[in-house]
Design an enzyme around this catalytic site. Structure first.
Site, PDB file in Angstrom:
ATOM      1  N   ARG A  63      27.418  52.123  35.968  1.00  0.00           N
ATOM      2  CA  ARG A  63      27.751  51.139  34.930  1.00  0.00           C
ATOM      3  C   ARG A  63      28.692  50.046  35.430  1.00  0.00           C
ATOM      4  NH1 ARG A  63      31.409  53.236  31.621  1.00  0.00           N
ATOM      5  NH2 ARG A  63      30.109  55.031  31.141  1.00  0.00           N
ATOM      6  N   TYR A 116      23.932  28.154  19.319  1.00  0.00           N
ATOM      7  CA  TYR A 116      22.728  29.011  19.297  1.00  0.00           C
ATOM      8  C   TYR A 116      22.840  29.982  18.120  1.00  0.00           C
ATOM      9  CZ  TYR A 116      19.554  32.597  21.321  1.00  0.00           C
ATOM     10  OH  TYR A 116      18.554  33.523  21.560  1.00  0.00           O
ATOM     11  N   ASP A 188      28.449  27.462  26.689  1.00  0.00           N
ATOM     12  CA  ASP A 188      27.092  27.972  26.957  1.00  0.00           C
ATOM     13  C   ASP A 188      26.337  26.888  27.721  1.00  0.00           C
ATOM     14  OD1 ASP A 188      24.396  28.731  26.821  1.00  0.00           O
ATOM     15  OD2 ASP A 188      24.643  29.732  24.881  1.00  0.00           O
ATOM     16  N   LYS A 213      16.340  32.553  30.800  1.00  0.00           N
ATOM     17  CA  LYS A 213      15.593  31.306  30.694  1.00  0.00           C
ATOM     18  C   LYS A 213      15.217  30.790  32.088  1.00  0.00           C
ATOM     19  CE  LYS A 213      16.137  31.634  26.239  1.00  0.00           C
ATOM     20  NZ  LYS A 213      17.373  31.254  25.557  1.00  0.00           N
TER      21      LYS A 213
HETATM   22  C1  LIG Z   1      18.199  32.021  24.702  1.00  0.00           C
HETATM   23  C2  LIG Z   1      19.615  31.582  24.613  1.00  0.00           C
HETATM   24  C3  LIG Z   1      20.657  32.512  24.544  1.00  0.00           C
HETATM   25  C4  LIG Z   1      20.403  33.995  24.481  1.00  0.00           C
HETATM   26  O1  LIG Z   1      19.792  34.490  25.616  1.00  0.00           O
HETATM   27  P1  LIG Z   1      18.971  35.872  25.606  1.00  0.00           P
HETATM   28  O2  LIG Z   1      18.838  36.164  27.035  1.00  0.00           O
HETATM   29  O3  LIG Z   1      17.687  35.580  24.900  1.00  0.00           O
HETATM   30  O4  LIG Z   1      19.807  36.865  24.862  1.00  0.00           O
HETATM   31  C5  LIG Z   1      21.951  32.036  24.482  1.00  0.00           C
HETATM   32  N1  LIG Z   1      22.223  30.721  24.481  1.00  0.00           N
HETATM   33  C6  LIG Z   1      21.261  29.797  24.534  1.00  0.00           C
HETATM   34  C7  LIG Z   1      21.625  28.359  24.526  1.00  0.00           C
HETATM   35  C8  LIG Z   1      19.919  30.190  24.595  1.00  0.00           C
HETATM   36  O5  LIG Z   1      18.962  29.262  24.621  1.00  0.00           O
END
Ligand SMILES: *Cc1c(COP(=O)(O)O)cnc(C)c1O
Length: 410
Positions: A63, A116, A188, A213
């Site tokens: 972990r 988000y 973010d 992404k």
């Molecule tokens: C998709 C996304 C997230 C979350 O990511 P996951 O891997 O799907 O949990 C967070 N912030 C932004 C801007 C996103 O587009």
């Protein structure tokens, strides 16, 4: 890191960082360490490992991380320009980790209204409930955020561009005001990645991103990353462990593989998305194209100042207020899949209503917002698909293929 390595451009870094360092006859990529148990040879070494278990690069128990995960975290750290990175099981886990690590009852948290939506939900469900006062602010507030600062303001959460609505935030101005007030800034950076925006260089303390992404890039795994400077690293690492977060080494392997081709993919996504955005701006069925890379975007100048480019995700507002017509357009597209997780090779489309997730600002557009993601298909095929579907959905006169091809839209 040697001076020459520090001077490398990002394209070179992603080809070299987080790799195997073997000599003759070794693999070029790191092996995957699937592990729960780490075995030790003596009571002294296992006790020593326990004491050092939050130190960078130390193996103790699955972990806490394994060498493959540590190597990938270091690669991301060098790209972002921080002290350390913590890999967590999803992008949302990355967004939430700094909140859990640093906020306590009585603290004041400022959150961009363009955040988000699942991050907003998580803040409302867990952070607010634990006695933190949450205040949403206008993403375009800039230096004006100083007026919202209180003695108990502990953190300012940013996301630029905003999810769905693509407001570009003035990161340097907001971070300056936050720092003066003694608040931690978290941004973010999923849309841009380290290659198109360097939030830490603009004053951000902690960068969070969904590697699901662009970094993984093939829509087949999930991963989140939290990068920070030295004072924040250890609390983040400890919080991740005590929350039970453990990034899967197989998913980290896919992220490390995706990282190698990130610059070329991003370059293509940018080029195709900009071409589609310009094309859509000319269509009478489109009321507005929301793309920070277009001069028509209200924050275009800030984007030009702070970003090295644009990625593949943007939005349009259709002229029609009819959800039925918007749905017909979306469903008739052949090359744009209807789905959420952009960043892969395939183009995507999604209808959205930003209004219901706003509390500090209004979303007052009349038409329906459709988010588009430009994949790696040929741009002319994507244009033709969009033009055909938009004409069919908004014009009730049946047309032949030849009619469509001869309109100025093509
Ligand atoms: C998709 C996304 C997230 C979350 O990511 P996951 O891997 O799907 O949990 C967070 N912030 C932004 C801007 C996103 O587009």
């Amino acid at each position: 890191m040697s001076a020459s390595r520090r001077d490398m451009r990002n394209e070179t870094k992603v080809a070299r960082l987080g790799r195997a360092h073997g000599g003759d006859g070794t693999t070029v990529n790191l092996p995957v360490h699937r592990a729960s148990t780490i075995a030790f040879s003596s009571v002294a070494t296992i006790d020593g490992a326990k004491k050092a278990r939050f130190d960078k690069g130390r193996v103790f128990y699955g972990r806490f991380g394994t060498p493959d995960v540590f190597a990938f975290e270091e690669a991301i750290t060098e790209l972002e320009g921080g002290f350390g990175t913590v890999a967590v099981p999803s992008g949302l886990a990355a967004c939430v980790l700094p909140l859990v690590a640093f906020l306590k009852p009585g603290d004041h948290l400022l959150v961009t209204d363009s955040v988000y939506e699942p991050t907003r939900t998580s803040i409302r469900q867990f952070i607010q409930r634990s006695g933190v006062e949450v205040e949403f602010y206008d993403p375009r507030i800039g230096a004006g955020i100083a007026g919202l600062m209180r003695p108990e303001t502990r953190m300012v959460y940013l996301e630029s561009p905003g999810s769905l609505t693509f407001e570009i935030q003035d990161l340097p101005a907001i971070c300056k005001a936050a720092r003066a007030a003694g608040a931690i800034t978290v941004a973010d950076n999923t849309w841009a990645t380290a290659l198109l925006c360097a939030p830490m260089a603009l004053g951000v303390d902690i960068v969070v991103q969904s590697a699901t992404k662009y970094i993984i890039g093939h829509s087949d795994a999930m991963l989140g990353l939290v990068t920070s400077h030295e004072p924040h690293y250890r609390p983040l690492r400890e919080a991740a462990n005590w929350m039970g977060y453990r990034a899967s080494p197989d998913d980290v392997f896919l992220a490390a593989r995706g990282l190698r081709t990130l610059p070329v993919r991003l370059g293509q996504h940018q080029e195709t998305a900009l071409a589609l955005a310009r094309f859509l701006e000319e269509l009478p069925q489109v009321r507005r194209v929301i793309h920070p890379g277009l001069p028509s975007h209200p924050d275009h100048a800030i984007w030009q100042r702070d970003f090295a480019g644009a990625s593949g995700l943007f939005a349009i507002v259709l002229n029609t207020p009819s959800m039925e017509k918007a749905a017909a357009f979306i469903e008739d597209l052949e090359l744009f899949a209807l789905g959420f997780s952009w960043g892969g090779y395939e183009s995507l489309v999604l209808h959205a209503d930003p209004a219901h997730a706003r509390t500090a600002t209004n979303w007052a557009e009349e038409g329906i917002l459709v988010r588009l993601y430009a994949g790696l298909e040929h741009v002319e095929d994507l244009k033709a698909d969009l033009a055909r579907a938009i004409l069919k959905a908004t014009d009730s006169t049946p047309r032949t293929g030849a009619d469509v091809a001869s309109t100025r839209l093509m």
